[in-house]
Write a protein that holds these residues in place. Structure first.
Motif, PDB file in Angstrom:
ATOM      1  N   VAL A  44      16.257   9.550 -10.323  1.00  0.00           N
ATOM      2  CA  VAL A  44      15.682   8.969 -11.544  1.00  0.00           C
ATOM      3  C   VAL A  44      14.430   8.176 -11.219  1.00  0.00           C
ATOM      4  O   VAL A  44      13.378   8.345 -11.849  1.00  0.00           O
ATOM      5  N   PHE A  45      14.502   7.296 -10.206  1.00  0.00           N
ATOM      6  CA  PHE A  45      13.358   6.458  -9.848  1.00  0.00           C
ATOM      7  C   PHE A  45      12.210   7.276  -9.257  1.00  0.00           C
ATOM      8  O   PHE A  45      11.045   6.936  -9.435  1.00  0.00           O
ATOM      9  N   LEU A  46      12.564   8.360  -8.562  1.00  0.00           N
ATOM     10  CA  LEU A  46      11.523   9.248  -8.027  1.00  0.00           C
ATOM     11  C   LEU A  46      10.768   9.922  -9.164  1.00  0.00           C
ATOM     12  O   LEU A  46       9.529  10.017  -9.132  1.00  0.00           O
ATOM     13  N   ALA A  47      11.506  10.372 -10.177  1.00  0.00           N
ATOM     14  CA  ALA A  47      10.873  10.998 -11.343  1.00  0.00           C
ATOM     15  C   ALA A  47       9.993   9.996 -12.081  1.00  0.00           C
ATOM     16  O   ALA A  47       8.859  10.305 -12.474  1.00  0.00           O
ATOM     17  N   VAL A  48      10.508   8.768 -12.245  1.00  0.00           N
ATOM     18  CA  VAL A  48       9.748   7.716 -12.931  1.00  0.00           C
ATOM     19  C   VAL A  48       8.474   7.395 -12.162  1.00  0.00           C
ATOM     20  O   VAL A  48       7.391   7.262 -12.744  1.00  0.00           O
ATOM     21  N   TYR A  49       8.592   7.281 -10.842  1.00  0.00           N
ATOM     22  CA  TYR A  49       7.427   6.949 -10.006  1.00  0.00           C
ATOM     23  C   TYR A  49       6.389   8.068 -10.038  1.00  0.00           C
ATOM     24  O   TYR A  49       5.179   7.813 -10.073  1.00  0.00           O
ATOM     25  N   THR A  50       6.860   9.305 -10.044  1.00  0.00           N
ATOM     26  CA  THR A  50       5.940  10.454 -10.117  1.00  0.00           C
ATOM     27  C   THR A  50       5.154  10.431 -11.417  1.00  0.00           C
ATOM     28  O   THR A  50       3.927  10.616 -11.422  1.00  0.00           O
ATOM     29  N   VAL A  51       5.852  10.177 -12.526  1.00  0.00           N
ATOM     30  CA  VAL A  51       5.181  10.076 -13.831  1.00  0.00           C
ATOM     31  C   VAL A  51       4.213   8.898 -13.848  1.00  0.00           C
ATOM     32  O   VAL A  51       3.104   8.995 -14.392  1.00  0.00           O
ATOM     33  N   THR A  52       4.615   7.788 -13.214  1.00  0.00           N
ATOM     34  CA  THR A  52       3.760   6.599 -13.148  1.00  0.00           C
ATOM     35  C   THR A  52       2.456   6.893 -12.423  1.00  0.00           C
ATOM     36  O   THR A  52       1.366   6.553 -12.904  1.00  0.00           O
ATOM     37  N   VAL A  53       2.559   7.513 -11.257  1.00  0.00           N
ATOM     38  CA  VAL A  53       1.368   7.831 -10.456  1.00  0.00           C
ATOM     39  C   VAL A  53       0.461   8.810 -11.188  1.00  0.00           C
ATOM     40  O   VAL A  53      -0.750   8.577 -11.329  1.00  0.00           O
ATOM     41  N   LEU A  54       1.049   9.907 -11.684  1.00  0.00           N
ATOM     42  CA  LEU A  54       0.254  10.920 -12.391  1.00  0.00           C
ATOM     43  C   LEU A  54      -0.344  10.361 -13.681  1.00  0.00           C
ATOM     44  O   LEU A  54      -1.512  10.622 -13.995  1.00  0.00           O
ATOM     45  N   ASN A  56      -1.000   7.103 -14.594  1.00  0.00           N
ATOM     46  CA  ASN A  56      -2.018   6.068 -14.425  1.00  0.00           C
ATOM     47  C   ASN A  56      -3.277   6.594 -13.743  1.00  0.00           C
ATOM     48  O   ASN A  56      -4.391   6.278 -14.180  1.00  0.00           O
ATOM     49  N   LEU A  57      -3.113   7.394 -12.689  1.00  0.00           N
ATOM     50  CA  LEU A  57      -4.297   7.972 -12.044  1.00  0.00           C
ATOM     51  C   LEU A  57      -4.978   8.966 -12.977  1.00  0.00           C
ATOM     52  O   LEU A  57      -6.206   9.079 -12.992  1.00  0.00           O
ATOM     53  N   ILE A  62      -9.439  10.520 -16.563  1.00  0.00           N
ATOM     54  CA  ILE A  62      -9.882  10.911 -17.913  1.00  0.00           C
ATOM     55  C   ILE A  62     -10.984   9.980 -18.406  1.00  0.00           C
ATOM     56  O   ILE A  62     -12.001  10.429 -18.955  1.00  0.00           O
ATOM     57  N   ILE A  63     -10.784   8.688 -18.197  1.00  0.00           N
ATOM     58  CA  ILE A  63     -11.783   7.700 -18.651  1.00  0.00           C
ATOM     59  C   ILE A  63     -13.098   7.849 -17.887  1.00  0.00           C
ATOM     60  O   ILE A  63     -14.178   7.707 -18.461  1.00  0.00           O
ATOM     61  N   ARG A  64     -13.015   8.190 -16.621  1.00  0.00           N
ATOM     62  CA  ARG A  64     -14.232   8.329 -15.804  1.00  0.00           C
ATOM     63  C   ARG A  64     -15.025   9.587 -16.144  1.00  0.00           C
ATOM     64  O   ARG A  64     -16.257   9.576 -16.137  1.00  0.00           O
ATOM     65  N   PHE A  82      -4.906   0.985 -13.266  1.00  0.00           N
ATOM     66  CA  PHE A  82      -5.024   0.735 -11.821  1.00  0.00           C
ATOM     67  C   PHE A  82      -4.001  -0.305 -11.366  1.00  0.00           C
ATOM     68  O   PHE A  82      -3.318  -0.132 -10.347  1.00  0.00           O
ATOM     69  N   VAL A  83      -3.874  -1.381 -12.136  1.00  0.00           N
ATOM     70  CA  VAL A  83      -2.917  -2.448 -11.809  1.00  0.00           C
ATOM     71  C   VAL A  83      -1.485  -1.926 -11.865  1.00  0.00           C
ATOM     72  O   VAL A  83      -0.669  -2.218 -10.979  1.00  0.00           O
ATOM     73  N   ASP A  84      -1.165  -1.135 -12.886  1.00  0.00           N
ATOM     74  CA  ASP A  84       0.179  -0.562 -13.008  1.00  0.00           C
ATOM     75  C   ASP A  84       0.495   0.367 -11.839  1.00  0.00           C
ATOM     76  O   ASP A  84       1.613   0.341 -11.300  1.00  0.00           O
ATOM     77  N   PHE A  85      -0.482   1.181 -11.455  1.00  0.00           N
ATOM     78  CA  PHE A  85      -0.296   2.084 -10.313  1.00  0.00           C
ATOM     79  C   PHE A  85      -0.032   1.284  -9.035  1.00  0.00           C
ATOM     80  O   PHE A  85       0.895   1.595  -8.276  1.00  0.00           O
TER      81      PHE A  85
END
Length: 328
Positions: A44-54, A56-57, A62-64, A82-85
């Motif tokens: 579960v945490f691995l899936a959450v972290y993967t979504v977090t990284v993808l 936020n980055l 997209i903004i850049r 960036f801070v969340d990542f």
């Protein structure tokens, strides 16, 4: 002679304290009391972290790449991502490691470093959200002056001030934390090196360290909430005067995402404030800490992307461009 003896005792006391602190080892208990849940929690945490990284980055990318998103609002949003990542990357990898290995030890230096970095990014996010509220206030209440008021220089200064104040706060916390003595192997009843769990295993009186972090945390929370509430009171008053349905919808849609992020972030902080640090409340604190450190960094990019027309349009363009290039 008496003075020399006193100085010698002080030196020996400090040397003993430093020597004890150097040899200390912490063991993060995490969710070890639930051995049957280790693998499911890891997945579960691995899936959450993967979504977090993808997420936020991806938001930063997209903004850049889209010039249309080079506005103050998205400038602040990119820093929030960036801070969340960074915050998630400080906490989650160690959490994932402790779920699949038996050795849950972390060195004193590693624990203090994790606490320092976590503080930097949490305090930064607190004030970046406040700055975003001020940005919405200017955009809604003073639209004709928006470009002049929210200049690139001011935006950069506000973000720099948020990072700088976060570093100052974190250094003060670390200073008073290092004044405590720690000895031997200590069990930290959490999955992350947070202040309450660290001082709970100190061999000396943590009163001063607790008092300092309480004062600064209260100041940060109250000051940021004052900025946010004041901004949204003026926004609400302005919204009540808007007659155009189109403009009203645009204002509500842009503010809704920010309000959702603020409610989740500050709601969790205030909840942790209200929970007493007793033996019976540690599980509740752990669950709230998971939401605070792991889930929120994942939710922010989802909130802003799902409710934001400009972001969804940019994502759609990027996907269509990639598909077109692939077909060629």
């Amino acid at each position: 002679m008496q003075r020399r003896k006193i100085m010698s005792n002080i030196y020996n006391s400090r040397w003993t304290q430093d020597n004890q602190t150097t040899g200390v080892t912490f063991i993060l208990l995490g969710f070890s009391e639930y051995p049957g849940l280790q693998v499911p929690l890891f997945l579960v945490f691995l899936a959450v972290y993967t979504v977090t990284v993808l997420g936020n980055l991806g938001m930063i990318l997209i903004i850049r790449v889209d010039p249309k998103l080079h506005t103050p609002m998205y400038f602040f949003l990119s820093h929030l991502s960036f801070v969340d990542f960074c915050y998630s990357s400080v906490v989650t990898p160690k959490l994932l490691e402790n779920l699949i290995v038996e050795d849950r030890t972390i060195s004193f230096t590693g624990c203090i470093t994790q606490f320092f970095l976590a503080c930097v990014f949490v305090v930064t996010e607190t004030f970046v959200l406040a700055v975003m509220a001020y940005d919405r206030f200017v955009a809604v209440c003073k639209p004709l002056l928006y470009t002049a008021v929210m200049s690139p220089k001011l935006c950069s200064s506000l973000v720099a001030a948020s990072y700088s104040w976060a570093v100052v706060c974190s250094l003060i916390f670390i200073y008073f934390l290092l004044m405590l003595s720690f000895c031997g192997i200590k069990f930290i009843n959490n999955f992350v090196c947070e202040h309450a769990a660290i001082v709970a295993v100190s061999c000396s009186d943590p009163y001063l360290s607790r008092k300092v972090i309480l004062i600064f945390a209260t100041f940060n929370e109250i000051s940021s909430l004052i900025i946010i509430l004041t901004s949204y009171i003026f926004i609400f008053i302005t919204v009540m005067k808007i007659s155009s349905t189109g403009r009203l919808h645009k204002v509500l849609s842009t503010c809704a995402s920010h309000l959702t992020a603020i409610t989740i972030f500050h709601g969790t902080i205030l909840f942790l404030y209200c929970v007493p640090t007793t033996k019976g409340s540690w599980l509740l604190i752990k669950v709230a800490s998971v939401f605070y450190t792991v889930v929120i960094p994942m939710l922010n990019p989802l909130i802003y992307s799902l409710r934001n027309k400009d972001v969804k349009e940019t994502v759609r363009k990027l996907i269509n461009t990639k598909l077109f290039c692939h077909k060629i």
